[in-house]
Design a protein around this motif. Sequence first.
Motif, PDB file in Angstrom:
ATOM      1  N   SER A 193       0.886  -1.462  -0.385  1.00 32.36           N
ATOM      2  CA  SER A 193      -0.084   0.362  -0.286  1.00 32.36           C
ATOM      3  C   SER A 193       0.826   1.116  -0.549  1.00 32.36           C
ATOM      4  O   SER A 193       0.857   1.841  -0.807  1.00 32.36           O
ATOM      5  CB  SER A 193      -1.003   0.147   0.667  1.00 32.36           C
ATOM      6  N   PHE A 194       2.410   1.135   0.440  1.00 28.38           N
ATOM      7  CA  PHE A 194       2.475   2.743   1.028  1.00 28.38           C
ATOM      8  C   PHE A 194       3.641   2.838  -0.350  1.00 28.38           C
ATOM      9  O   PHE A 194       3.899   3.736  -0.065  1.00 28.38           O
ATOM     10  CB  PHE A 194       3.548   2.857   2.229  1.00 28.38           C
ATOM     11  N   TRP A 206       4.456   3.475  -3.162  1.00 28.60           N
ATOM     12  CA  TRP A 206       4.661   4.944  -4.173  1.00 28.60           C
ATOM     13  C   TRP A 206       4.313   5.903  -3.956  1.00 28.60           C
ATOM     14  O   TRP A 206       4.175   6.956  -4.011  1.00 28.60           O
ATOM     15  CB  TRP A 206       3.872   3.985  -5.449  1.00 28.60           C
ATOM     16  N   TRP A 207       4.257   5.964  -2.498  1.00 28.18           N
ATOM     17  CA  TRP A 207       3.485   7.209  -1.562  1.00 28.18           C
ATOM     18  C   TRP A 207       4.715   8.360  -1.572  1.00 28.18           C
ATOM     19  O   TRP A 207       5.393   8.398  -1.211  1.00 28.18           O
ATOM     20  CB  TRP A 207       3.609   7.094  -0.442  1.00 28.18           C
ATOM     21  N   ASP A 208       4.215  10.060  -1.763  1.00 21.49           N
ATOM     22  CA  ASP A 208       5.008  11.330  -1.639  1.00 21.49           C
ATOM     23  C   ASP A 208       4.427  11.428  -0.530  1.00 21.49           C
ATOM     24  O   ASP A 208       3.420  10.738   0.086  1.00 21.49           O
ATOM     25  CB  ASP A 208       4.456  11.444  -3.040  1.00 21.49           C
ATOM     26  N   ARG A 261       0.798  12.269   0.748  1.00 18.50           N
ATOM     27  CA  ARG A 261       0.038  11.066   1.048  1.00 18.50           C
ATOM     28  C   ARG A 261       0.302  10.802   2.145  1.00 18.50           C
ATOM     29  O   ARG A 261      -0.300   9.769   3.095  1.00 18.50           O
ATOM     30  CB  ARG A 261       0.127   9.713   0.096  1.00 18.50           C
ATOM     31  N   TRP A 262       1.606  10.449   2.340  1.00 23.27           N
ATOM     32  CA  TRP A 262       2.009  10.044   3.990  1.00 23.27           C
ATOM     33  C   TRP A 262       1.410  11.154   4.902  1.00 23.27           C
ATOM     34  O   TRP A 262       1.358  10.686   6.285  1.00 23.27           O
ATOM     35  CB  TRP A 262       3.366  10.154   4.383  1.00 23.27           C
ATOM     36  N   GLU A 275      -1.689  10.240   5.887  1.00 22.85           N
ATOM     37  CA  GLU A 275      -1.857   8.875   6.468  1.00 22.85           C
ATOM     38  C   GLU A 275      -1.950   9.401   8.029  1.00 22.85           C
ATOM     39  O   GLU A 275      -2.196   8.693   8.910  1.00 22.85           O
ATOM     40  CB  GLU A 275      -1.235   7.692   6.001  1.00 22.85           C
ATOM     41  N   ASN A 332      -6.567   0.472   2.543  1.00 17.67           N
ATOM     42  CA  ASN A 332      -7.511   1.186   1.388  1.00 17.67           C
ATOM     43  C   ASN A 332      -9.191   0.176   1.547  1.00 17.67           C
ATOM     44  O   ASN A 332      -8.896  -0.140  -0.266  1.00 17.67           O
ATOM     45  CB  ASN A 332      -6.957   1.431  -0.153  1.00 17.67           C
ATOM     46  N   GLN A 376       0.062   6.380  -9.569  1.00 17.67           N
ATOM     47  CA  GLN A 376       1.355   6.368  -7.736  1.00 17.67           C
ATOM     48  C   GLN A 376       2.677   6.199  -8.404  1.00 17.67           C
ATOM     49  O   GLN A 376       3.478   6.975  -8.244  1.00 17.67           O
ATOM     50  CB  GLN A 376       0.570   6.238  -6.865  1.00 17.67           C
TER      51      GLN A 376
END
Length: 724
Positions: free
Chosen positions: A111-112, A114-116, A119-120, A123, A419, A594
């Motif tokens: 889930s995490f 590809w986060w920038d 998005r972090w 979360e 998600n 993403q």
Amino acid sequence: MEVVTVAVALGFLLLVGAAGSAGDEAREAAAVRALVARLLGPGPATNFSVSVERSLAAESGLDTYSLSGGGGGAQVRLRLPRPLPAVPGELIEATPNRYRYYQNVCTQSYSFVWWDWARWEQEIDWMALNGINLALAWSGQEAIWQRVYLALGLTQSEIDEYFTGPAFLAWGRMGNLHTWGGPLPHSWHLKQLYLQHRVLDRMRSFGMIPVLPAFPGHVPKAITRVFPQVNVTQLGSWGHFNCSYSCSFLLAPGDPMFPIIGSLFLRELTKEFGTDHIYGADTFNELQPPSSEPSYLAAATAAIYAAMTAVDPGAVWLLQGWIFQHQPDFWGPAQVKAVLEAVPRGRLLVLDLFAETRPVYLYTASFLGQPFIWCMLHNFGGNHGLYGTLEAVNWGPKAARLFPNSSMVGTGMAPEGINQNEVVYALMAELGWRKDPVPDLAAWVTSYADRRYGVSLGDAEAAWRLLLRSVYNCSGQMCSGHNRSPLVKRPSLQMNTTVWYNRSDVFEAWRLLLTAAPTLAASPTFRYDLLDVTRQAVQELVSLYYEEARTAYLNKELVSLLRAGGILVYELLPDLDNLLATDGRFMLGSWLEQARAVAVSETEAQFYEQNSRYQLTLWGPTGNILDYANKQLAGLVADYYAPRWQLFMEMLANSLTQGIPFQQHQFDQNAFQLEQAFVLSVERYPSQPQGDTVELAKKIFLKYFPRQVSGSLRQTDHLKPCSP
């Protein structure tokens, strides 16, 4: 101006730690005020006065909140009422446990990955709002390992060959994999270091405890070139991979290099990121140890802990207890005892990772007194599919606290992927602050529907009660947390369509939500839920049409086979794909964008996209863990699942017309060609939603409810009106 005063936390939403300095208090109060502004906007945020007072928690040592002030009589909703609701007196509540934990090592990849930072940030806000105070923070560790390996004499090419690709790092970190999907670009390391600094800073500003990684004992094969005398053991393969990508090398606990490598890594890591003194390491995650001798297991455990304390004398080891339940034949009482007693009591914090279904504390005497966290795992691979064990989740934490000589110190949410199924996580987060279970789950889920949609509506409430008693009420052997619907699996004649609930409850909940749509259509949460329940209903319909097709084939009824197969392939799956395309959270294009957004070049973008496509489908080069991380996404349904189903139905029909048995092996080979073509494709997919969720859900309902639900389902599933 009406003002609500929040001491320690934003009402029932946010926690801070029970110990710290005055400087910490000021920092945490400022972090909460910033969160309120992000959540509500700068104007409404001024209605909240926030302070952090350690004295509230001093007596019990547990996190505590106080809420007071406000005025008026409106009920709190997503949109703040004016004036703010009155708080009757001062409300003070303390959590029953020290920790509320979040994450699974696998969440980082499923889930995490590809986060920038944007998005972090969302979360971490969610974590704060749900009372999380202990969580993994594992980004950027490969950059630290690269420094260590270079210092030890490995070449850059040897390091590049060792690391997995981004979508598979979780299993590289646990020694399950190496090399597959790699190498990691230089830009990846730089971005992950930057991201980790921001994540840690924000988590610490909320008083959370970030869990950093430690050395679990796995090393690159190239270490034997630099140190020819090093004592390593090659472990067995994992996940249907061969040793080209698996069979990791484990350093012997007595080898002189063990403390050197372990302390080098932790020293460099804490120099870069600081520390909160809790570290995670998993040596034998789904891996058979080279010996079952208790002396070996104790030595291996002690060596890992010793490498931690050599750098940080106050180190606490966070261990995923998954190993004990995943290989119960290996982990007998002597083996479990060897691990648990190799670390001083209180310095090993165990995650009972799958406690809602297979609790380990029951047969380990509460982990022999080592503190443990009762965790709900819930989801494997980040699958879509309505699922939950809410009764077990509701009663499980209290049962663990009341267990004889219980050493439980917290509750946790440890999904492999997020998600999905938000109601499950809402309940688990609330239980972190409750001393007792929710007394009436039907009443709770009714209230949940009201809070979620901002209005009390009988049809919506009834729909949620039906979901509670069906998809969210799993018990027994079927509660794996993994979606095994025929929709998302490579077809065969042996597919299992059994479910633990009455499908009629799902279809009736679907109808009730559509009945509520004229009133609730403006609610984003309602539109999401309507799509999700419609998606689930289509998943059920796929099973029913598959059953019709299989029965027709076995009875050699070609016309019936073509009818059922034709509806499934040419109507039902395209309808599902169109519905999913109305929400960006259910679109393959959004998922792949993403991944591409992390890149600094088109070459990198294609590399990251292929990593993502592999994880969703084949998982390995030959379908090694096929469809494990299955999702139901627009584009994925149309171009991956549907072509497989079309091929399957065509080969069944050819089998009947030619009078020859269906060849599953030949089908699997042909299906693999389709699957591989999808993974290697560079086709771009839309990331902007198209169409109206409510209208498409209604069309699907009107099209299939009379045809299939009230027809064959009435015969097979005893469909009858349901009173919630």
